[in-house]
Design a protein around this motif. Structure first.
Motif, short mmCIF file in Angstrom:
data_model
loop_
_atom_site.label_atom_id
_atom_site.label_comp_id
_atom_site.label_asym_id
_atom_site.label_seq_id
_atom_site.Cartn_x
_atom_site.Cartn_y
_atom_site.Cartn_z
N LEU A 483 40.40 14.04 42.46
CA LEU A 483 39.81 14.90 43.49
C LEU A 483 41.04 15.73 44.01
O LEU A 483 41.09 17.10 43.90
N LEU A 484 42.28 15.09 44.52
CA LEU A 484 43.41 15.81 44.73
C LEU A 484 43.87 16.73 43.88
O LEU A 484 44.32 17.79 44.02
N VAL A 485 43.94 16.21 42.58
CA VAL A 485 44.66 16.67 41.43
C VAL A 485 43.92 18.08 41.18
O VAL A 485 44.43 19.14 40.75
N THR A 486 42.34 17.96 41.02
CA THR A 486 41.62 18.93 40.77
C THR A 486 41.65 20.19 41.87
O THR A 486 41.74 21.18 41.42
N ILE A 487 41.78 19.64 43.04
CA ILE A 487 41.90 20.78 44.20
C ILE A 487 43.14 21.57 44.07
O ILE A 487 43.39 22.74 44.05
N GLY A 488 44.13 20.96 43.67
CA GLY A 488 45.72 21.27 43.57
C GLY A 488 45.70 22.27 42.22
O GLY A 488 46.41 23.34 42.26
N LEU A 489 45.28 21.83 41.37
CA LEU A 489 45.10 22.89 39.86
C LEU A 489 44.43 24.18 40.26
O LEU A 489 44.69 25.17 39.67
N LEU A 490 43.16 24.07 41.00
CA LEU A 490 42.45 25.26 41.27
C LEU A 490 43.16 26.20 42.17
O LEU A 490 43.15 27.41 42.10
N PHE A 491 43.73 25.49 43.23
CA PHE A 491 44.58 26.46 44.03
C PHE A 491 45.73 27.00 43.36
O PHE A 491 46.26 28.66 43.51
N VAL A 492 46.35 26.61 42.44
CA VAL A 492 47.51 27.01 41.50
C VAL A 492 47.14 28.24 40.68
O VAL A 492 47.64 29.45 40.43
N LEU A 493 45.94 27.96 39.84
CA LEU A 493 45.20 29.01 39.27
C LEU A 493 44.76 30.21 39.97
O LEU A 493 44.88 31.30 39.53
N LEU A 494 44.24 30.13 41.26
CA LEU A 494 43.96 31.13 42.13
C LEU A 494 45.23 32.09 42.38
O LEU A 494 45.04 33.32 42.28
N LEU A 495 46.42 31.45 42.68
CA LEU A 495 47.62 31.87 43.07
C LEU A 495 48.01 32.86 41.67
O LEU A 495 48.36 34.07 42.05
N LEU A 496 47.99 32.14 40.73
CA LEU A 496 48.45 32.95 39.12
C LEU A 496 47.32 34.05 38.98
O LEU A 496 47.95 35.10 38.54
N LEU A 497 46.30 33.81 39.34
CA LEU A 497 45.09 34.82 39.01
C LEU A 497 45.51 36.14 39.78
O LEU A 497 45.46 37.48 39.66
N ILE A 498 45.90 35.91 41.21
CA ILE A 498 46.03 37.06 42.30
C ILE A 498 47.37 37.74 41.76
O ILE A 498 47.33 38.91 41.94
N ILE A 499 48.50 36.74 41.41
CA ILE A 499 49.66 37.46 40.73
C ILE A 499 49.52 38.51 39.78
O ILE A 499 49.85 39.65 39.63
N LEU A 500 48.52 38.01 38.43
CA LEU A 500 48.40 38.78 37.69
C LEU A 500 47.42 40.09 37.74
O LEU A 500 47.81 41.16 37.30
N THR A 501 46.58 40.20 38.84
CA THR A 501 45.71 41.15 38.98
C THR A 501 46.61 42.17 39.78
O THR A 501 46.37 43.39 39.67
N GLU A 502 47.56 41.78 40.82
CA GLU A 502 48.26 42.41 41.50
C GLU A 502 49.26 43.15 40.70
O GLU A 502 50.23 44.14 41.04
N SER A 503 49.74 42.77 39.44
CA SER A 503 50.87 43.13 38.59
C SER A 503 50.39 44.40 37.89
O SER A 503 49.24 44.96 37.82
N ASP A 504 51.39 45.02 37.04
CA ASP A 504 51.19 46.27 36.29
C ASP A 504 50.70 45.86 34.90
O ASP A 504 50.66 46.70 34.07
N LEU A 505 50.34 44.55 34.43
CA LEU A 505 49.93 44.33 33.17
C LEU A 505 48.75 45.08 32.96
O LEU A 505 47.63 44.91 33.62
N ASP A 506 48.48 45.68 31.88
CA ASP A 506 47.31 46.38 31.40
C ASP A 506 46.49 45.49 30.50
O ASP A 506 46.58 46.04 28.95
#
Length: 548
Positions: A483-506
């Motif tokens: 459970l702890l590992v799953t929560i940690g992975l989801l949190f990391v994926l969420l941060l990665l998604l925010i960074i990508l969406t706010e970037s200039d990648l088209d």
């Protein structure tokens, strides 16, 4: 060109470490090892220096900055095992005591075993009754100074030798009396041989004590000998389990468990508490290595065991093929003898060359070890008779067993909470009583038949309860880790998604996300204010640094 040569020499110096190994005769062997050198390389250097061919009984011991002792693992890099900074200091010691040291073929091996037992006697590890102590010390005198000579040995000459941590004048007089009257004419080789024969019959022969506490909080010393597992308390050996009776060794944190099957199919569990988790791990590893060394004839008998716990935290020791040697031995001739050994004889002998026990790799939670039916063949006849006499305890000396501080690097800590938990979970006091009754062969009180049935039923119920509790605990821990590992992975994926969406990648899927109302709301209400806040803080910190 000169600068390149100088820089290369500096790098070479950084890759070499100075290492000093203290030998059993208190001399030191110093050598230079590469940074990536393994323990086997250093051990081979020492054995070559000593002309030692029967290597398997010996090991290299070191102490970490926390005062915890370790055996150097031959398959691992030395620099990675040592937690201290170079130069490194270690000691050559006997790791596996031969069941019958007098039967060793090589004289240099017998001499090194003699030196180790002499150290055990001096540090209080080899504790015995006064009569036995006097005889052992007299043998040492005969081996060191030869026959008694009134012109060379004045009154009180034995007091110049320190045989024990402490001894009385009466014992000194008895040692001198035996040396003067009973050992006249014995050569140093004969005296050392008699010393080994006498020492191997003692209850504390081969004991390397590990300080622990039992489930009642009483101090105890656990040890592994050529003949089995022993527990020493006071001046008595309170428990003894032959190697073929021990079915599993296990540790969890500071808690150490010994599972055993005794006669009449009685299953017992002994529980002890080590001072630290590191000390408990060292205790467990010593037990596994000793049982494998003394019980298994071939590497094919070693069971491969791996942890079944998900995301298990702990050591990953595991048996490897080839670790347990075959007892067959070729015939070879011994080379030149160690210069410090006061002997000049040469002879061709048969020796046992084993592959050597390397670091065992197994799950830290459980280590089942197979038993072999020929275990009692190692036990000397008088010792075997004493063990089978039906007495669960044996008096080992006239004094309390208390080795000197030099062999007890870590203090025994208090375990009040752990003791209470252990009493509630595994009922270890009942298991200890079962062991006493099993060794004695008769129950202590009550009707013989009823007590025999009740003890067997109680032992089975306790074993089942312990097994079920352990399985439930392991399952719960595994689920929590998942459970702890799953929560940690989801949190990391969420941060990665925010960074990508706010970037200039088209990218198509990112453009789709940016056009949604939810993203625009998040962008203007949360992300933009947060970005401005961070920018303001960075400018403020930059201004402070510039002003300074």
């Amino acid at each position: 060109m000169l600068s390149r040569l100088m820089s290369g020499s500096v790098r070479n110096l950084e890759r070499e470490y100075l290492c000093t190994v203290r030998l059993l005769d208190d001399t030191e062997y110093t050598c230079t090892i590469q940074r990536d050198a393994k323990g086997q390389y250093l051990f081979d250097l020492i054995c070559h220096h000593l002309n030692l061919l029967e290597k398997d009984y010996f090991g290299i011991r070191y102490v970490d900055p926390d005062k915890q002792r370790h055996w150097l693992e031959f398959t691992k890099s030395i620099s990675k095992q040592m937690k201290s900074q170079p130069p490194f200091t270690m000691c050559l010691r006997v790791k596996f005591y031969p069941p019958d040291p007098a039967a060793l073929k090589e004289e240099i091996t017998r001499y090194l075993i003699f030196l180790q037992i002499k150290r055990d006697l001096y540090h209080g590890r080899l504790l015995c009754k006064t009569s036995d102590a006097a005889m052992l010390a007299a043998y040492i005198l005969q081996a060191e100074i030869g026959n008694y000579d009134p012109g060379k040995h004045p009154e009180g000459y034995s007091s110049k030798f320190q045989f024990f941590p402490k001894h009385s004048e009466k014992l000194e007089r008895r040692i001198a009396e035996i040396h003067k009257t009973e050992l006249i004419g014995q050569t140093p080789e004969t005296a050392e041989l008699k010393f080994l024969q006498k020492a191997q019959m003692l209850e504390t022969y081969g004991v390397d004590p590990h300080p622990c506490k039992d489930v009642s909080g009483n101090p105890a010393f656990l040890a592994f000998t050529p003949f089995g597992f022993v527990v020493l308390q006071g001046n008595k050996r309170v428990h003894f389990l032959k190697w073929h009776e021990v079915t599993k060794l296990k540790f969890e944190g500071k808690t150490f468990h010994i599972y055993a099957n005794q006669k009449e199919d009685k299953k017992i569990i002994l529980t002890f508490f080590a001072p630290t988790p590191e000390a408990c791990k060292h205790l467990w590893k010593c037990g596994v290595e000793n049982q494998a060394f003394y019980k298994l004839e071939k590497s094919s008998q070693v069971r491969m065991v791996s942890s079944s716990n998900l995301f298990f935290k702990g050591s990953r020791f595991r048996y490897r093929a080839g670790l347990v040697p075959s007892r067959s031995c070729p015939s070879i001739t011994h080379g030149p003898r160690l210069s410090s050994v006061p002997r000049t004889r040469r002879r061709a002998v048969h020796i046992s060359i084993m592959e050597g026990l390397e670091s065992l790799r197994d799950s830290a939670h459980s280590t089942p070890v197979r038993s072999v039916s020929h275990s009692d063949s190692f036990i000397p006849r008088s010792r075997s008779q004493a063990m089978d006499s039906g007495d669960g305890t044996a008096v080992i000396s006239d004094e309390t067993y208390s080795p000197s501080d030099s062999v007890l690097p870590t203090p025994v800590a208090e375990h009040s909470q752990e003791l209470a938990v252990s009493r509630q979970i595994n009922g270890a006091p009942c298991s200890i009583e079962e062991e006493k009754e099993s060794e004695a062969g008769t129950p202590t009180v009550g009707d013989v038949t009823e007590l025999g049935v009740d003890s067997r039923v109680a032992g089975a119920v306790q074993s089942a309860q312990l097994s079920e509790t352990e399985q439930v605990n392991k399952f719960v821990l595994s689920v929590l880790r998942l459970l702890l590992v799953t929560i940690g992975l989801l949190f990391v994926l969420l941060l990665l998604l925010i960074i990508l969406t706010e970037s200039d990648l088209d990218i198509a899927f990112l453009r789709d996300i940016r056009q949604t109302p939810e993203f625009e709301q998040f962008h203007y209400e949360y992300f933009c204010p947060l970005r401005r806040w961070f920018a303001c803080k960075l400018r403020w910190v930059g201004g402070l640094l510039i002003n300074k």
